[in-house]
Design an enzyme around this catalytic site. Structure first.
Site, PDB file in Angstrom:
ATOM      1  N   GLY A   1       0.933  -1.224  -0.039  1.00  0.00           N
ATOM      2  CA  GLY A   1       0.157   0.140  -0.028  1.00  0.00           C
ATOM      3  C   GLY A   1       0.768   1.218  -0.059  1.00  0.00           C
ATOM      4  O   GLY A   1       0.412   2.230  -0.641  1.00  0.00           O
TER       5      GLY A   1
ATOM      6  N   ASP B   1      10.536  -7.051  -2.026  1.00  0.00           N
ATOM      7  CA  ASP B   1       9.065  -7.656  -1.510  1.00  0.00           C
ATOM      8  C   ASP B   1       9.207  -9.246  -1.506  1.00  0.00           C
ATOM      9  O   ASP B   1       9.651  -9.627  -2.480  1.00  0.00           O
ATOM     10  CB  ASP B   1       7.799  -7.106  -2.350  1.00  0.00           C
ATOM     11  CG  ASP B   1       6.516  -7.255  -1.231  1.00  0.00           C
ATOM     12  OD1 ASP B   1       6.334  -6.018  -0.772  1.00  0.00           O
ATOM     13  OD2 ASP B   1       6.434  -8.349  -0.785  1.00  0.00           O
TER      14      ASP B   1
ATOM     15  N   ASN C   1      -5.075  -7.075  -2.378  1.00  0.00           N
ATOM     16  CA  ASN C   1      -4.133  -5.962  -2.546  1.00  0.00           C
ATOM     17  C   ASN C   1      -4.550  -4.942  -3.217  1.00  0.00           C
ATOM     18  O   ASN C   1      -4.110  -3.862  -3.179  1.00  0.00           O
ATOM     19  CB  ASN C   1      -2.611  -6.599  -2.803  1.00  0.00           C
ATOM     20  CG  ASN C   1      -2.213  -7.533  -2.175  1.00  0.00           C
ATOM     21  OD1 ASN C   1      -1.555  -8.454  -2.759  1.00  0.00           O
ATOM     22  ND2 ASN C   1      -2.346  -7.457  -0.676  1.00  0.00           N
TER      23      ASN C   1
ATOM     24  N   ARG D   1      -5.728  -0.735  -2.748  1.00  0.00           N
ATOM     25  CA  ARG D   1      -4.619   0.053  -2.392  1.00  0.00           C
ATOM     26  C   ARG D   1      -3.304   0.006  -3.209  1.00  0.00           C
ATOM     27  O   ARG D   1      -2.516   0.723  -3.071  1.00  0.00           O
ATOM     28  CB  ARG D   1      -4.755   0.061  -0.858  1.00  0.00           C
ATOM     29  CG  ARG D   1      -3.801  -0.917  -0.284  1.00  0.00           C
ATOM     30  CD  ARG D   1      -3.853  -1.049   1.241  1.00  0.00           C
ATOM     31  NE  ARG D   1      -3.363  -2.072   1.916  1.00  0.00           N
ATOM     32  CZ  ARG D   1      -3.625  -3.271   1.717  1.00  0.00           C
ATOM     33  NH1 ARG D   1      -4.620  -3.650   1.377  1.00  0.00           N
ATOM     34  NH2 ARG D   1      -2.867  -4.289   2.355  1.00  0.00           N
TER      35      ARG D   1
ATOM     36  N   LYS E   1       5.260  -9.591  -5.907  1.00  0.00           N
ATOM     37  CA  LYS E   1       4.935  -7.979  -6.071  1.00  0.00           C
ATOM     38  C   LYS E   1       6.083  -7.230  -6.597  1.00  0.00           C
ATOM     39  O   LYS E   1       6.197  -6.344  -7.170  1.00  0.00           O
ATOM     40  CB  LYS E   1       4.660  -7.578  -4.614  1.00  0.00           C
ATOM     41  CG  LYS E   1       3.485  -7.977  -3.964  1.00  0.00           C
ATOM     42  CD  LYS E   1       3.083  -7.358  -2.922  1.00  0.00           C
ATOM     43  CE  LYS E   1       1.896  -7.827  -2.269  1.00  0.00           C
ATOM     44  NZ  LYS E   1       1.560  -7.181  -0.889  1.00  0.00           N
TER      45      LYS E   1
ATOM     46  N   ASP F   1       5.242  -3.372   6.862  1.00  0.00           N
ATOM     47  CA  ASP F   1       3.865  -3.564   7.696  1.00  0.00           C
ATOM     48  C   ASP F   1       4.359  -4.188   8.872  1.00  0.00           C
ATOM     49  O   ASP F   1       3.396  -4.621   9.505  1.00  0.00           O
ATOM     50  CB  ASP F   1       2.824  -4.076   6.800  1.00  0.00           C
ATOM     51  CG  ASP F   1       3.117  -5.565   6.496  1.00  0.00           C
ATOM     52  OD1 ASP F   1       4.459  -5.753   6.439  1.00  0.00           O
ATOM     53  OD2 ASP F   1       2.164  -6.125   6.051  1.00  0.00           O
TER      54      ASP F   1
ATOM     55  N   CYS G   1      17.463   7.688  15.079  1.00  0.00           N
ATOM     56  CA  CYS G   1      17.062   6.536  14.456  1.00  0.00           C
ATOM     57  C   CYS G   1      15.636   6.033  14.846  1.00  0.00           C
ATOM     58  O   CYS G   1      15.351   6.677  16.097  1.00  0.00           O
ATOM     59  CB  CYS G   1      17.962   5.389  14.503  1.00  0.00           C
ATOM     60  SG  CYS G   1      18.218   4.614  16.053  1.00  0.00           S
TER      61      CYS G   1
ATOM     62  N   CYS H   1      15.841   5.252  18.530  1.00  0.00           N
ATOM     63  CA  CYS H   1      15.913   6.320  19.809  1.00  0.00           C
ATOM     64  C   CYS H   1      14.529   6.753  19.958  1.00  0.00           C
ATOM     65  O   CYS H   1      14.119   7.052  21.102  1.00  0.00           O
ATOM     66  CB  CYS H   1      16.552   7.651  18.920  1.00  0.00           C
ATOM     67  SG  CYS H   1      18.425   7.254  18.395  1.00  0.00           S
TER      68      CYS H   1
ATOM     69  N   CYS I   1      -3.134  -4.442   9.106  1.00  0.00           N
ATOM     70  CA  CYS I   1      -4.048  -3.757   8.054  1.00  0.00           C
ATOM     71  C   CYS I   1      -4.860  -4.956   7.780  1.00  0.00           C
ATOM     72  O   CYS I   1      -6.361  -4.890   7.365  1.00  0.00           O
ATOM     73  CB  CYS I   1      -3.494  -3.368   6.847  1.00  0.00           C
ATOM     74  SG  CYS I   1      -2.526  -1.740   7.141  1.00  0.00           S
TER      75      CYS I   1
ATOM     76  N   CYS J   1     -14.118 -15.496  14.201  1.00  0.00           N
ATOM     77  CA  CYS J   1     -13.675 -14.171  13.671  1.00  0.00           C
ATOM     78  C   CYS J   1     -13.228 -14.187  12.285  1.00  0.00           C
ATOM     79  O   CYS J   1     -13.372 -15.181  11.574  1.00  0.00           O
ATOM     80  CB  CYS J   1     -12.635 -13.754  14.696  1.00  0.00           C
ATOM     81  SG  CYS J   1     -10.943 -14.441  14.744  1.00  0.00           S
TER      82      CYS J   1
HETATM   83  N1  LIG Z   1      10.934  -8.319   5.737  1.00  0.00           N
HETATM   84  C1  LIG Z   1      10.421  -8.040   4.556  1.00  0.00           C
HETATM   85  N2  LIG Z   1      10.972  -8.456   3.185  1.00  0.00           N
HETATM   86  C2  LIG Z   1      10.256  -8.115   2.066  1.00  0.00           C
HETATM   87  N3  LIG Z   1       8.880  -7.746   2.106  1.00  0.00           N
HETATM   88  C3  LIG Z   1       8.536  -7.376   3.212  1.00  0.00           C
HETATM   89  C4  LIG Z   1       8.967  -7.398   4.560  1.00  0.00           C
HETATM   90  N4  LIG Z   1       8.185  -7.140   5.348  1.00  0.00           N
HETATM   91  C5  LIG Z   1       6.949  -6.727   4.843  1.00  0.00           C
HETATM   92  N5  LIG Z   1       7.189  -6.629   3.468  1.00  0.00           N
HETATM   93  C6  LIG Z   1       6.387  -6.152   2.500  1.00  0.00           C
HETATM   94  O1  LIG Z   1       5.831  -5.277   2.718  1.00  0.00           O
HETATM   95  C7  LIG Z   1       4.489  -5.055   2.114  1.00  0.00           C
HETATM   96  C8  LIG Z   1       3.490  -4.264   3.026  1.00  0.00           C
HETATM   97  O2  LIG Z   1       2.415  -3.665   2.263  1.00  0.00           O
HETATM   98  P1  LIG Z   1       0.855  -4.196   2.779  1.00  0.00           P
HETATM   99  O3  LIG Z   1       0.874  -4.060   4.250  1.00  0.00           O
HETATM  100  O4  LIG Z   1       0.061  -2.943   2.114  1.00  0.00           O
HETATM  101  O5  LIG Z   1       0.533  -5.527   2.085  1.00  0.00           O
HETATM  102  P2  LIG Z   1       0.241  -6.870   2.470  1.00  0.00           P
HETATM  103  O6  LIG Z   1       1.027  -7.545   3.542  1.00  0.00           O
HETATM  104  O7  LIG Z   1       0.046  -7.365   1.300  1.00  0.00           O
HETATM  105  O8  LIG Z   1      -1.343  -6.583   3.178  1.00  0.00           O
HETATM  106  P3  LIG Z   1      -2.290  -7.433   3.780  1.00  0.00           P
HETATM  107  O9  LIG Z   1      -2.193  -7.006   5.309  1.00  0.00           O
HETATM  108  O10 LIG Z   1      -3.629  -6.892   3.236  1.00  0.00           O
HETATM  109  O11 LIG Z   1      -2.062  -8.737   3.420  1.00  0.00           O
HETATM  110  C9  LIG Z   1       3.994  -6.424   1.666  1.00  0.00           C
HETATM  111  O12 LIG Z   1       3.867  -6.497   0.330  1.00  0.00           O
HETATM  112  C10 LIG Z   1       4.865  -7.263   2.285  1.00  0.00           C
HETATM  113  O13 LIG Z   1       5.123  -8.334   1.440  1.00  0.00           O
END
Ligand SMILES: Nc1ncnc2c1ncn2[C@@H]1O[C@H](COP(=O)(O)OP(=O)(O)OP(=O)(O)O)[C@@H](O)[C@H]1O
Length: 389
Positions: free
Chosen positions: A38, A59, A67, A70, A83, A127, A169, A172, A186, A345
């Site tokens: 997102g 990613d 997905n 957004r 991705k 995230d 950072c 901190c 999310c 849930c």
């Molecule tokens: N350590 C990591 N290495 C590579 N990619 C990461 C890492 N941590 C998070 N990501 C990527 O960061 C992105 C965060 O974006 P976002 O939360 O919008 O996506 P999402 O995880 O697909 O969402 P949802 O929670 O709806 O499944 C994701 O595509 C996730 O794969």
């Protein structure tokens, strides 16, 4: 620069503070976007369009239908693709003259230093907290500014860490993982696409300001609340902590610090399976197919602990909506003292908590069940037409 580049970038080159020299700085620069979700999608889109010469995209996930609300660089035709690849293809369509490198892997302590050191600026568009700490520690280690974004529900945050190798950072500001106050991810509590669009776009803006020299060095945290007025607030940030293990002390010990960190357990680890930890001593967990059988011919109590908004989108026939917060306040009002009680849930975490509360007030705790994997698993295993998202 070629003539077509003057034409392409003319509207931003006329701006005071950018000009030809700023555009050349953008062309020579490299930005790593970690997370093509997102936040990452709008950030990548604007950085590519602005003419940042090299874009890296990290990613580890593949594109899913949920997905697309957004994550605007992905589309129906890229569902199932990594991705990082989908975002690379989309940004190359938008701006064929830049170099886009996809890193379709998980960023972890073993590879972070090698990947981050190849770029001038790092964008944290992820995230999860373990990756946030890893990115912050590694950005300090390799001496790069970290533009960090976050978004949940209707709210977002933006901050630039380790600016000029003197700014604070992430550690901190958050020496310990910030508490979520009952909030989830999310995936659990939702996020409006526009909110990730606002924060991701601002992350691209901060990167452009750093590259062109338009940014002042004063560290601040920007807080965005779509439903408040004013929607934007900023807070001045404290300076570096001299005792911060991420950026304080002797630089020669930082490498070892990153290598020795267990980021996942530092941030509290995965959501525990209460059954495995022994906290569920009586009663059961039930799989979707078994619940489906149990619902045939009988009319047990089915409690759905999601929010009323989620319940109104879809629910199991005959289920009653008792949000977890309400159930926690008055559990005895919702337990069947005669027959079975099934708790559901979305993903199977809140229902475990709720079932445990109900077991503690039930005359026969063995009759309280929670649905493993939640309604998401129900839609996969029992009813593919069940419109859970
Ligand atoms: N350590 C990591 N290495 C590579 N990619 C990461 C890492 N941590 C998070 N990501 C990527 O960061 C992105 C965060 O974006 P976002 O939360 O919008 O996506 P999402 O995880 O697909 O969402 P949802 O929670 O709806 O499944 C994701 O595509 C996730 O794969």
């Amino acid at each position: 620069m070629a003539l077509h580049e003057y034409r392409r970038y003319g509207r931003q080159m006329v701006l005071d503070g950018i000009g030809l020299s700023g555009q050349l700085k953008l062309k020579k620069s490299s930005v790593l976007v970690v997370g093509a979700g997102g936040l990452g999608c709008p950030a990548i889109q604007y950085l590519a369009a602005a003419g940042v010469g090299t874009l890296g995209i990290v990613d580890h996930d593949v594109v899913e239908l949920s997905n697309l609300q957004r994550q605007i660089l992905h589309s129906d035709t890229t569902i199932g693709l990594p991705k990082a690849e989908s975002a690379k293809a989309a940004s190359e369509r938008l701006q064929p003259m830049i170099k886009v490198v996809s890193h379709a892997c998980s960023l972890n302590a073993a590879n972070a230093r090698a990947i981050l050191s190849k770029y001038d600026i790092i964008l944290d568009c992820t995230d999860n907290l373990p990756t946030r700490y890893l990115l912050s520690d590694t950005a300090v280690l390799v001496g790069k500014p970290l533009v960090s974004g976050a978004a949940l529900k209707f709210d977002g945050q933006l901050c630039v860490y380790n600016l000029g190798n003197t700014g604070p950072c992430y550690r901190c500001i958050f020496p310990k993982p910030p508490k979520r106050d009952g909030e989830g991810t999310c995936e659990e509590v939702g996020v409006l696409g526009v909110v990730t669009g606002v924060i991701g776009t601002l992350q691209a803006m901060e990167a452009i300001k750093i590259i062109t020299g338009l940014r002042d060095e004063q560290p601040s945290l920007l807080i965005f609340s779509a439903l408040s007025s004013p929607s934007f607030r900023t807070m001045k940030l404290r300076s570096r902590r001299p005792d911060c293990p991420g950026c304080g002390g002797d630089p020669s010990t930082r490498d070892r610090f990153v290598n020795e960190q267990d980021y996942v357990s530092f941030c509290g680890g995965e959501a525990p399976n209460l059954e495995e930890t022994g906290k569920v001593n009586i009663g059961g967990r039930i799989k979707p197919n078994a619940l489906s059988e149990s619902l045939k011919g009988t009319s047990p109590t089915v409690i759905d602990v999601r929010s009323p908004t989620e319940f109104s989108i879809c629910h199991l026939p005959g289920s009653t909506n008792v949000p977890l917060s309400v159930l926690k306040r008055e559990p005895t009002a919702h337990i069947s003292q005669i027959g079975d009680t099934f708790v559901v849930c979305r993903l199977g975490n809140d229902s475990q908590t709720a079932a445990n509360i109900l077991r503690s007030v039930s005359s026969d705790p063995s009759k309280v069940f929670d649905l493993i994997g939640g309604l998401r698993a129900w839609s996969k295993e029992v009813d593919p037409m069940f419109p859970i998202y």
